[in-house]
Design an enzyme around this catalytic site. Sequence first.
Site, PDB file in Angstrom:
ATOM      1  N   HIS A 176       0.806  -1.223   0.000  1.00 11.40           N
ATOM      2  CA  HIS A 176       0.000   0.000   0.000  1.00 11.40           C
ATOM      3  C   HIS A 176       0.838   1.272   0.000  1.00 11.40           C
ATOM      4  O   HIS A 176       0.318   2.332  -0.262  1.00 11.40           O
ATOM      5  CB  HIS A 176      -0.922   0.035   1.222  1.00 11.40           C
ATOM      6  CG  HIS A 176      -2.104  -0.859   1.082  1.00 11.40           C
ATOM      7  ND1 HIS A 176      -2.007  -2.221   1.186  1.00 11.40           N
ATOM      8  CD2 HIS A 176      -3.399  -0.580   0.837  1.00 11.40           C
ATOM      9  CE1 HIS A 176      -3.210  -2.749   1.020  1.00 11.40           C
ATOM     10  NE2 HIS A 176      -4.063  -1.784   0.800  1.00 11.40           N
ATOM     11  N   TYR A 222      -3.176   5.465   0.149  1.00 12.14           N
ATOM     12  CA  TYR A 222      -3.565   5.880  -1.209  1.00 12.14           C
ATOM     13  C   TYR A 222      -3.241   7.351  -1.465  1.00 12.14           C
ATOM     14  O   TYR A 222      -4.057   8.114  -1.979  1.00 12.14           O
ATOM     15  CB  TYR A 222      -5.058   5.598  -1.451  1.00 12.14           C
ATOM     16  CG  TYR A 222      -5.452   4.173  -1.176  1.00 12.14           C
ATOM     17  CD1 TYR A 222      -4.764   3.119  -1.791  1.00 12.14           C
ATOM     18  CD2 TYR A 222      -6.478   3.856  -0.304  1.00 12.14           C
ATOM     19  CE1 TYR A 222      -5.108   1.805  -1.530  1.00 12.14           C
ATOM     20  CE2 TYR A 222      -6.824   2.539  -0.053  1.00 12.14           C
ATOM     21  CZ  TYR A 222      -6.133   1.523  -0.666  1.00 12.14           C
ATOM     22  OH  TYR A 222      -6.469   0.224  -0.414  1.00 12.14           O
TER      23      TYR A 222
END
Length: 489
Positions: free
Chosen positions: A105, A173
């Site tokens: 991530h 993100y």
Amino acid sequence: MLLARFVLLLNLVVLGSFGSGAPGPVAQVDYFADNGYGNPVGTLQHPAVEHYQGVTYVAYQGPHEDPYVAAYVHATGRWLGPVQAGVSLMGKAPDQIDPGELDNHGKPALVVDRQGYIHLVFGSHGGDPKNGKNPLGAFFMGTKGKMTHAVSVKPGDISAWRVVDNIPAFGTYNQWVKLANGDLYLFYRHGGHRSDWVYQKSVDDGRTFAAPVSVLKHKVSAASRTIDDSWYAWFDVGQGDTITASYVYHPCADPKHNAHRQNVYFMQMAARTGGWTNVQGERLTLPVTKEAADKLTLVEATGTVKSTHGTCHVDTAGRPHLAFPVGHELHYYRWDGQAWQKPVVIGAGQGRVDDGDFIIDSPLHVRMILGQTREGANDISWWETTDGGLTWAKGAPLIASKELSFTPSAIARNAHPDAVMLLASRSSTEPHLYRRMFLVGGQGPLGRPAAEAGHLGNRLEQIKSLPPPSLAKAEAKRKKKAGLSDDDL
Ligand code: ZN
């Protein structure tokens, strides 16, 4: 013919001889580095590529899940780097060979500021509880790491980096939006997936950031106390000083979790005022709730068919175009000034087309770069419409291979025609997680001499003693995650 040419290019080719009078071939390869690691790039953590004053800078996840940066100088055709630009707290040592051991991530997003300093944000999957209480979200399902901001020590120089401790630890993100005036906006999800999506604005080239502003609200669902409203969003610069948000809804089952996503939404911010509106120009109240999103920003209701975050750009009239995966299809949407055009399936009947990113030349002329696997061969190719998206034709490949498959980044900011997209390759025959990295554009891949492209050092030796990935453990993880992919958490 083009396809055959690029497949050939993926093999070693011999180009001329060494300089300084020493005879002998120089092996040229189409990749610029071999030390991508795991899932080195994605469309969500973006952009990973920016063209600035004749140099294209690229960032990707390398060994230990740390961020790496390389630079391509267009005037000379030379590569610099890659250089490790920071340390991800999520990485394990030694490097792993079991894909289930990676988080993936914390991929870096990159931006170049007004003065030419290069900034990265990377290294977090919602942050770690030891970083304190998260005021805008929750720790959930293995959130970890620390969102980290690294800046090049000198403008336009990737050789040295320093960490600037001026953003919260809790992001996931990470996405950079840069306006034409140089103002920077850092968008991210403020924690585990039951968290608000926020932005922080910097008007001083990333030295300081204003406090996070919540854009999309996480909360217990109004429809069910066992559902939490959650989101996956993609932000980009629109026309002038507008910023677009395109997103999908995740009805997160509480206390457990589920993989479902649904619907496609769009809205935009006028950066000058910070006010958000829907596509018709109606004002939205921040943070936008599920109820408001359904009523005011819905592009397509997909119901039980799973949608996945995609990409969005606006045309010269300021009207948005979107490409979002829905089920096994890639849907294209366009606002025609009055309504959303009926969704069009790109490449319908031609096998699965993966998500990617696109360039709008005019409201009716759009070019996408998309991946596809057909008849045992993988390619990343142009797809084009000249009738406003009603029909799409597959064009020339930017790269193709039978041995390698490719994962795309988002399109470069201020892209040079020769360097539009960063790709990570995967070979199913290799028993490790290192990936070759390609920068592709109008000339095919921008490669370099083989001797310059190798950056693994003794890493292949280091991982030799690791036990092979445990199939039983992988299966248990797969069941626990209920089929979730990297971007599902
Ligand atoms: Zn969830």
